[in-house]
Design a protein around this motif. Structure first.
Motif, PDB file in Angstrom:
ATOM      1  N   VAL A   1       0.702  -1.157   0.040  1.00 26.47           N
ATOM      2  CA  VAL A   1      -0.126   0.049   0.042  1.00 26.47           C
ATOM      3  C   VAL A   1       0.832   1.397   0.090  1.00 26.47           C
ATOM      4  N   GLY A   2       1.963   1.237   0.443  1.00 28.90           N
ATOM      5  CA  GLY A   2       3.079   2.351   0.391  1.00 28.90           C
ATOM      6  C   GLY A   2       3.513   2.674  -0.953  1.00 28.90           C
ATOM      7  N   ARG A   3       3.294   1.868  -1.910  1.00 32.47           N
ATOM      8  CA  ARG A   3       3.624   2.125  -3.139  1.00 32.47           C
ATOM      9  C   ARG A   3       2.676   3.078  -3.932  1.00 32.47           C
ATOM     10  N   LEU A   4       1.571   3.314  -3.436  1.00 33.40           N
ATOM     11  CA  LEU A   4       0.292   4.037  -3.950  1.00 33.40           C
ATOM     12  C   LEU A   4       0.776   5.508  -3.846  1.00 33.40           C
ATOM     13  N   SER A   5       1.377   6.018  -4.857  1.00 38.26           N
ATOM     14  CA  SER A   5       2.295   7.148  -5.066  1.00 38.26           C
ATOM     15  C   SER A   5       1.395   8.093  -5.033  1.00 38.26           C
ATOM     16  N   GLN A   6       0.054   8.016  -5.417  1.00 41.92           N
ATOM     17  CA  GLN A   6      -1.076   9.141  -5.854  1.00 41.92           C
ATOM     18  C   GLN A   6      -1.879   9.067  -4.666  1.00 41.92           C
ATOM     19  N   LEU A   7      -1.894   8.300  -3.772  1.00 35.83           N
ATOM     20  CA  LEU A   7      -2.835   8.202  -2.746  1.00 35.83           C
ATOM     21  C   LEU A   7      -2.956   9.357  -1.813  1.00 35.83           C
ATOM     22  N   THR A   8      -3.900  10.135  -1.736  1.00 37.21           N
ATOM     23  CA  THR A   8      -4.198  11.261  -1.101  1.00 37.21           C
ATOM     24  C   THR A   8      -5.191  11.145   0.364  1.00 37.21           C
ATOM     25  N   GLN A   9      -5.940  10.086   0.451  1.00 36.41           N
ATOM     26  CA  GLN A   9      -6.898   9.909   1.604  1.00 36.41           C
ATOM     27  C   GLN A   9      -6.659   8.520   1.772  1.00 36.41           C
ATOM     28  N   LEU A  10      -6.700   8.007   3.109  1.00 35.92           N
ATOM     29  CA  LEU A  10      -6.696   6.618   3.493  1.00 35.92           C
ATOM     30  C   LEU A  10      -7.597   6.664   4.880  1.00 35.92           C
ATOM     31  N   GLU A  11      -8.507   5.589   4.866  1.00 41.30           N
ATOM     32  CA  GLU A  11      -9.559   5.696   6.035  1.00 41.30           C
ATOM     33  C   GLU A  11      -9.788   4.251   6.202  1.00 41.30           C
ATOM     34  N   VAL A  12      -9.350   4.033   7.471  1.00 44.73           N
ATOM     35  CA  VAL A  12      -9.562   2.486   7.930  1.00 44.73           C
ATOM     36  C   VAL A  12     -10.562   2.674   9.291  1.00 44.73           C
ATOM     37  N   ALA A  13     -11.937   2.381   9.039  1.00 45.93           N
ATOM     38  CA  ALA A  13     -13.133   2.779   9.996  1.00 45.93           C
ATOM     39  C   ALA A  13     -13.780   1.434  10.385  1.00 45.93           C
ATOM     40  N   GLY A  14     -14.044   1.015  11.465  1.00 50.07           N
ATOM     41  CA  GLY A  14     -14.843   0.065  11.632  1.00 50.07           C
ATOM     42  C   GLY A  14     -14.083  -1.178  11.480  1.00 50.07           C
ATOM     43  N   CYS A  15     -12.929  -1.529  11.903  1.00 46.96           N
ATOM     44  CA  CYS A  15     -12.063  -2.680  11.291  1.00 46.96           C
ATOM     45  C   CYS A  15     -11.369  -2.908  12.494  1.00 46.96           C
ATOM     46  N   PRO A  16     -11.922  -3.553  13.484  1.00 43.07           N
ATOM     47  CA  PRO A  16     -11.235  -3.667  14.910  1.00 43.07           C
ATOM     48  C   PRO A  16     -10.300  -4.445  14.872  1.00 43.07           C
ATOM     49  N   ALA A  17     -10.073  -5.556  14.223  1.00 42.72           N
ATOM     50  CA  ALA A  17      -9.086  -6.387  14.088  1.00 42.72           C
ATOM     51  C   ALA A  17      -7.767  -6.065  13.100  1.00 42.72           C
ATOM     52  N   ILE A  18      -7.916  -4.828  12.648  1.00 45.00           N
ATOM     53  CA  ILE A  18      -7.100  -4.416  11.525  1.00 45.00           C
ATOM     54  C   ILE A  18      -5.611  -4.281  12.016  1.00 45.00           C
TER      55      ILE A  18
ATOM     56  N   LYS B   1      -3.755  16.232   7.246  1.00 47.51           N
ATOM     57  CA  LYS B   1      -5.006  15.712   8.144  1.00 47.51           C
ATOM     58  C   LYS B   1      -4.896  14.575   8.679  1.00 47.51           C
ATOM     59  N   PHE B   2      -5.036  14.464  10.139  1.00 43.50           N
ATOM     60  CA  PHE B   2      -4.799  13.104  10.938  1.00 43.50           C
ATOM     61  C   PHE B   2      -5.892  13.093  11.711  1.00 43.50           C
ATOM     62  N   ILE B   3      -6.715  12.042  11.695  1.00 41.76           N
ATOM     63  CA  ILE B   3      -8.032  11.863  12.650  1.00 41.76           C
ATOM     64  C   ILE B   3      -7.965  10.366  13.220  1.00 41.76           C
ATOM     65  N   LEU B   4      -8.049  10.399  14.562  1.00 41.05           N
ATOM     66  CA  LEU B   4      -7.912   9.198  15.177  1.00 41.05           C
ATOM     67  C   LEU B   4      -9.130   9.176  16.031  1.00 41.05           C
TER      68      LEU B   4
ATOM     69  N   PRO C   1      -7.584   6.669  10.824  1.00 36.13           N
ATOM     70  CA  PRO C   1      -7.987   5.403  11.402  1.00 36.13           C
ATOM     71  C   PRO C   1      -8.944   5.517  12.436  1.00 36.13           C
ATOM     72  N   GLN C   2      -9.816   4.571  12.590  1.00 30.89           N
ATOM     73  CA  GLN C   2     -11.252   4.841  13.189  1.00 30.89           C
ATOM     74  C   GLN C   2     -11.454   3.348  13.759  1.00 30.89           C
ATOM     75  N   ASP C   3     -11.834   3.221  15.255  1.00 26.79           N
ATOM     76  CA  ASP C   3     -12.194   1.694  15.620  1.00 26.79           C
ATOM     77  C   ASP C   3     -11.294   0.644  15.259  1.00 26.79           C
ATOM     78  N   THR C   4     -10.073   0.846  15.502  1.00 25.13           N
ATOM     79  CA  THR C   4      -9.025  -0.119  15.495  1.00 25.13           C
ATOM     80  C   THR C   4      -8.544  -0.627  16.860  1.00 25.13           C
ATOM     81  N   GLU C   5      -7.627  -1.556  16.676  1.00 23.63           N
ATOM     82  CA  GLU C   5      -6.946  -2.199  18.207  1.00 23.63           C
ATOM     83  C   GLU C   5      -5.649  -1.640  18.145  1.00 23.63           C
ATOM     84  N   ILE C   6      -5.028  -0.418  17.526  1.00 24.44           N
ATOM     85  CA  ILE C   6      -3.936  -0.141  17.650  1.00 24.44           C
ATOM     86  C   ILE C   6      -3.650   0.513  19.058  1.00 24.44           C
ATOM     87  N   SER C   7      -2.388   0.335  19.489  1.00 25.30           N
ATOM     88  CA  SER C   7      -2.030   0.953  20.883  1.00 25.30           C
ATOM     89  C   SER C   7      -0.989   1.980  20.861  1.00 25.30           C
TER      90      SER C   7
END
Length: 482
Positions: free
Chosen positions: A278-295, A350-353, A330-336
């Motif tokens: 995913v790091g090779r997505l050189s044009q990526l401007t927005q990444l949302e990870v929501a409702g993925c508790p086991a991600i 923009k960074f939203i947790l 990142p939203q609703d994940t198990e990151i610590s």
């Protein structure tokens, strides 16, 4: 002729058809109109007809097809209309057809395939529509098809793949729709596909790999389980919405989506990880990870005192790691823990947790950030990464119950607004005196907050909002909320 909003009009006179030079007819909102006179077929020069919100209209005249110059017809919200006449296929100059919310419409005539100039069809909320005619593939100029919320629709016709100029396909919330492996046929022009909410879609259509023009793909809530091993991923994809359970096998191929600009992963409850590609997505401007508790998206598992810690640790070993990413959520994940290596996401703005209840620490952050929000991370204890965020304009911290202190605020030289709301254990915010731009400061609900060190020197502030802060002292009256 404009007869719109004639709510008392029940019928049109038989002589109505004598106006043979009429180009436009607007009967929208004629809620008592039950039928059109047979003489209507004489209006052969009619270009535009609006019958929207004619809620009692049950049918169109069988001779309707004589209106061969008709370009646009709007039958939206004709809730009693059950069918279109077979002669409808004679409207060979028709470009736009709007049938939104024709709730009793069960089918379209087989003659529809004769409308070779049709560009736009909207069938949204045709809840009883069971099928599209087999002749559908003859619509060689169709660009836009909206089938959203057609809940009885079970499949697209086998001929659909012959609509080789279509750009927009929306079948969201068609809960009974299934897609066969050859549904899309030879289509190469699709720019927008929305299959979100189509819970019966389990197979990935092979032809998606050949959609070179594809910009938007929405898969939220589908049951796609795997991709064929030989699939060739489109390189022109700009937006991918993937919220489908068990979509794991899609992601090893993400690095091939060189033009992907927006990636949103919502409610992927079974999704375990995304690869480093995913790091090779050189044009990526927005990444949302929501409702993925086991991600474990981009996380590293590390062992600390027999405890597994999930860390959002971006690896700078990949050259130009997401260089265009501007928004990360990142939203609703198990990151610590959260931490960015130097040079990673060099354009993040923009960074939203949100709702990361296991999050304990926010470490190093990109110094390009202009907006940071940390909300409902109930176990967060420290935000070390604020130091040096010289471009940060807005900082929002809400319901972080274990946060005791905000450090390094003095380095936020561009800060215009600071919100620390319902952080019930926050005791102090220091070094405010060195900030020259803040205009808004809200610390409502910080029950233990005792002081805002240096706030009296912040001449750019309009006021301080400090509701439910019983221990707060030292705020000048001219700053307090009136």
């Amino acid at each position: 002729m404009d007869l719109s909003q004639c709510e008392l009009l029940e019928r049109l006179p038989d002589s109505f058809g004598s106006m043979t030079n009429l180009h436009l007819m607007d009967l929208s909102g004629c809620v008592k109109l039950e039928r059109l006179p047979d003489s209507f077929c004489n209006l052969t020069n009619l270009h535009h007809m609006d019958l929207s919100r004619c809620g009692k209209l049950e049918r169109l005249p069988d001779s309707f097809g004589t209106l061969t110059n008709l370009h646009h017809i709007d039958l939206s919200n004709c809730g009693k209309l059950e069918r279109l006449p077979d002669s409808f296929g004679s409207l060979t100059n028709l470009h736009h057809m709007n049938l939104v919310c024709c709730r009793k419409l069960k089918r379209l005539p087989d003659s529809l395939g004769n409308l070779t100039n049709l560009h736009h069809i909207n069938l949204t909320l045709c809840r009883k529509l069971e099928r599209l005619p087999d002749s559908f593939g003859s619509l060689m100029n169709l660009h836009h098809l909206d089938l959203s919320l057609c809940k009885k629709l079970e499949r697209l016709p086998n001929s659909f793949g012959s609509c080789n100029r279509i750009k927009y396909l929306n079948s969201s919330c068609c809960s009974n729709l299934t897609i066969s492996s050859d549904t899309l046929g030879n289509i190469r022009t699709l720019e927008h596909i929305d299959f979100s909410g189509c819970g019966k879609i389990e197979l990935w259509p092979l032809q998606l790999a050949h959609q070179r023009s594809l910009k938007i793909l929405k898969l939220t809530g589908t049951n796609i389980k795997e991709l064929p091993s030989a699939i060739e991923v489109p390189t022109d994809l700009e937006v991918l919405w993937a919220g489908s359970p068990l979509l794991d096998t899609l992601y090893p191929l993400l690095g091939d989506l060189k033009n992907l600009k927006e990636l949103r992963l919502k409610d992927c409850r079974e999704l375990k990880c995304l690869p480093a590609s995913v790091g090779r997505l050189s044009q990526l401007t927005q990444l949302e990870v929501a409702g993925c508790p086991a991600i474990e998206l981009l996380f590293k598992k590390v062992r600390e005192q027999r405890e597994t810690v999930r860390t959002l640790k971006f690896n700078s070993s990949i050259h130009k790691y997401m260089p265009c990413l501007q928004e990360l959520t990142p939203q609703d994940t198990e990151i610590s823990e959260v931490s960015f290596d130097e040079g990673v996401c060099p354009n993040l703005r923009k960074f939203i947790l949100r709702e990361c209840i296991n999050l304990v620490e926010v470490g190093t952050l990109p110094n390009t950030l202009t907006y940071v929000k940390v909300s409902s991370c109930y176990n967060l204890r420290s935000i070390e990464g604020l130091s040096g965020l010289a471009m940060l304009q807005s900082l929002v911290i809400r319901k972080c119950n274990e946060l005791h202190e905000l450090l390094s605020v003095k380095t936020l030289v561009a800060l215009e607004s600071l919100y620390a709301i319902d952080c019930v254990k926050l005791k102090s915010i220091r070094e405010l005196a060195q900030l020259t731009k803040p205009s808004h400061l809200d610390v409502s609900g910080c029950l233990e907050l005792e002081k805002l060190e240096g706030v009296e020197y912040c001449r750019s502030l309009f006021q301080v909002v400090a509701r439910r802060c019983p221990k707060l002292q030292g705020v000048p009256n001219w700053l307090r909320e009136s």
